[in-house]
Design an enzyme around this catalytic site. Sequence first.
Site, PDB file in Angstrom:
ATOM      1  N   SER A  18       0.836  -1.219   0.000  1.00 19.06           N
ATOM      2  CA  SER A  18       0.000   0.000   0.000  1.00 19.06           C
ATOM      3  C   SER A  18       0.865   1.261   0.000  1.00 19.06           C
ATOM      4  CB  SER A  18      -0.979  -0.004   1.180  1.00 19.06           C
ATOM      5  OG  SER A  18      -0.318   0.221   2.395  1.00 19.06           O
ATOM      6  N   ASN A  19       2.002   1.230   0.664  1.00 21.38           N
ATOM      7  CA  ASN A  19       2.908   2.384   0.585  1.00 21.38           C
ATOM      8  C   ASN A  19       3.432   2.545  -0.839  1.00 21.38           C
ATOM      9  OD1 ASN A  19       3.601   3.898   3.198  1.00 21.38           O
ATOM     10  ND2 ASN A  19       3.524   1.763   3.857  1.00 21.38           N
ATOM     11  N   ASN A 110      13.583   4.061   3.910  1.00 21.34           N
ATOM     12  CA  ASN A 110      12.673   3.042   4.435  1.00 21.34           C
ATOM     13  C   ASN A 110      11.579   3.728   5.227  1.00 21.34           C
ATOM     14  OD1 ASN A 110      11.708   0.417   5.215  1.00 21.34           O
ATOM     15  ND2 ASN A 110      12.679   0.697   7.217  1.00 21.34           N
ATOM     16  N   HIS A 112       9.153   2.919   8.534  1.00 23.18           N
ATOM     17  CA  HIS A 112       9.030   1.996   9.661  1.00 23.18           C
ATOM     18  C   HIS A 112       7.851   2.447  10.533  1.00 23.18           C
ATOM     19  CE1 HIS A 112      10.263  -0.894  12.675  1.00 23.18           C
ATOM     20  NE2 HIS A 112      10.057   0.050  13.576  1.00 23.18           N
ATOM     21  N   SER A 139       7.970   6.465  10.745  1.00 23.85           N
ATOM     22  CA  SER A 139       9.194   7.218  10.478  1.00 23.85           C
ATOM     23  C   SER A 139       9.726   6.879   9.095  1.00 23.85           C
ATOM     24  CB  SER A 139      10.284   6.839  11.502  1.00 23.85           C
ATOM     25  OG  SER A 139       9.843   7.025  12.840  1.00 23.85           O
ATOM     26  N   LEU A 147      19.862  -2.099  11.665  1.00 28.13           N
ATOM     27  CA  LEU A 147      18.426  -2.165  11.368  1.00 28.13           C
ATOM     28  C   LEU A 147      17.632  -1.027  12.020  1.00 28.13           C
ATOM     29  CD1 LEU A 147      16.245  -3.983  10.000  1.00 28.13           C
ATOM     30  CD2 LEU A 147      15.917  -5.030  12.253  1.00 28.13           C
ATOM     31  N   ASP A 148      16.852  -0.326  11.217  1.00 22.79           N
ATOM     32  CA  ASP A 148      15.936   0.731  11.674  1.00 22.79           C
ATOM     33  C   ASP A 148      16.656   1.818  12.479  1.00 22.79           C
ATOM     34  OD1 ASP A 148      13.846  -0.715  10.515  1.00 22.79           O
ATOM     35  OD2 ASP A 148      13.401  -1.788  12.376  1.00 22.79           O
TER      36      ASP A 148
HETATM   37  C1  GAR Z   1       3.884  -0.734   6.681  1.00 19.10           C
HETATM   38  O1  GAR Z   1       3.192  -0.443   7.866  1.00 19.10           O
HETATM   39  C2  GAR Z   1       5.356  -0.441   6.847  1.00 19.10           C
HETATM   40  O2  GAR Z   1       5.630   0.666   7.659  1.00 19.10           O
HETATM   41  C3  GAR Z   1       5.820  -1.703   7.516  1.00 19.10           C
HETATM   42  O3  GAR Z   1       5.117  -2.738   6.894  1.00 19.10           O
HETATM   43  C4  GAR Z   1       3.879  -2.238   6.422  1.00 19.10           C
HETATM   44  C5  GAR Z   1       3.800  -2.551   4.948  1.00 19.10           C
HETATM   45  O4  GAR Z   1       2.565  -2.229   4.420  1.00 19.10           O
HETATM   46  N1  GAR Z   1       7.231  -1.849   7.383  1.00 19.10           N
HETATM   47  C6  GAR Z   1       7.990  -2.469   8.262  1.00 19.10           C
HETATM   48  O5  GAR Z   1       7.563  -2.972   9.269  1.00 19.10           O
HETATM   49  C7  GAR Z   1       9.449  -2.487   7.899  1.00 19.10           C
HETATM   50  N2  GAR Z   1      10.211  -2.984   9.001  1.00 19.10           N
HETATM   51  P1  GAR Z   1       2.386  -2.056   2.870  1.00 19.10           P
HETATM   52  O6  GAR Z   1       2.966  -3.310   2.221  1.00 19.10           O
HETATM   53  O7  GAR Z   1       0.885  -1.997   2.684  1.00 19.10           O
HETATM   54  O8  GAR Z   1       3.088  -0.811   2.462  1.00 19.10           O
END
Ligand code: GAR
Length: 222
Positions: A18-19, A110, A112, A139, A147-148
Amino acid sequence: MSARAPLKLALLISGRGSNMTAILRAALAQEIAAHPAIVISDRVSAAGLASARELGVAAAAWRGEARQGTFEEMLLATLEEVQPEAIALAGFMRILSPAVVTRYLGRMLNIHPSLLPAYRGLHTHARVLAAGDTEHGASVHFVIPELDAGPVILQSKVAVLPADTEAALAARVLATEHVIYPRVIDWLGTGRLVWRAGAPWLDGRRLETPIVEDFRAASVGG
Ligand code: GAR
């Protein structure tokens, strides 16, 4: 509008994307200074691959992706071919090796789902609820080998409500992710955001602390 060409962008996903979709839509509508060249997934089953193709963006994934070496070899070969100027990790759940991260240092972002440095790693929403926090968010940061832990550019802040479930809180945060991630990519694309001497600079100033956008009074994400 800047005169420069839009930022040639590769997006890495692992799942629903979705992002990625928010970024692709904004780029294709020319709302942000980015040109999505390719979407790459470390999972062939990632739903985001079809979403990318529906929007007319090339999407790649390889079988046998379970072996880290194999995936990174394919990834690097593809990036070498496509030559993106920047890489956006968008729900990409694989930890990249320091060699890959270092190669794209200052050019890899990225998102997070926490107010970093709080809650690095997984299950951020559940951990926030378990801790009884009243604020949470997301963030956007540059990726470094740890990581992160890379420098954060922009954060969204949302309220944690007393009746929140993990899913409700995740949805509230996710809606803000779709706002802040395209914005940071636009900053990179327009040259407002640069990586210089190991640190992020925005509008000619070294960014010492993240910019925080407060969504607590906003209706985004419900
Ligand atoms: C999002 O909430 C993103 O921030 C998180 O996974 C989800 C992906 O959603 N990312 C992490 O946790 C990275 N460590 P999406 O596939 O619908 O964008």
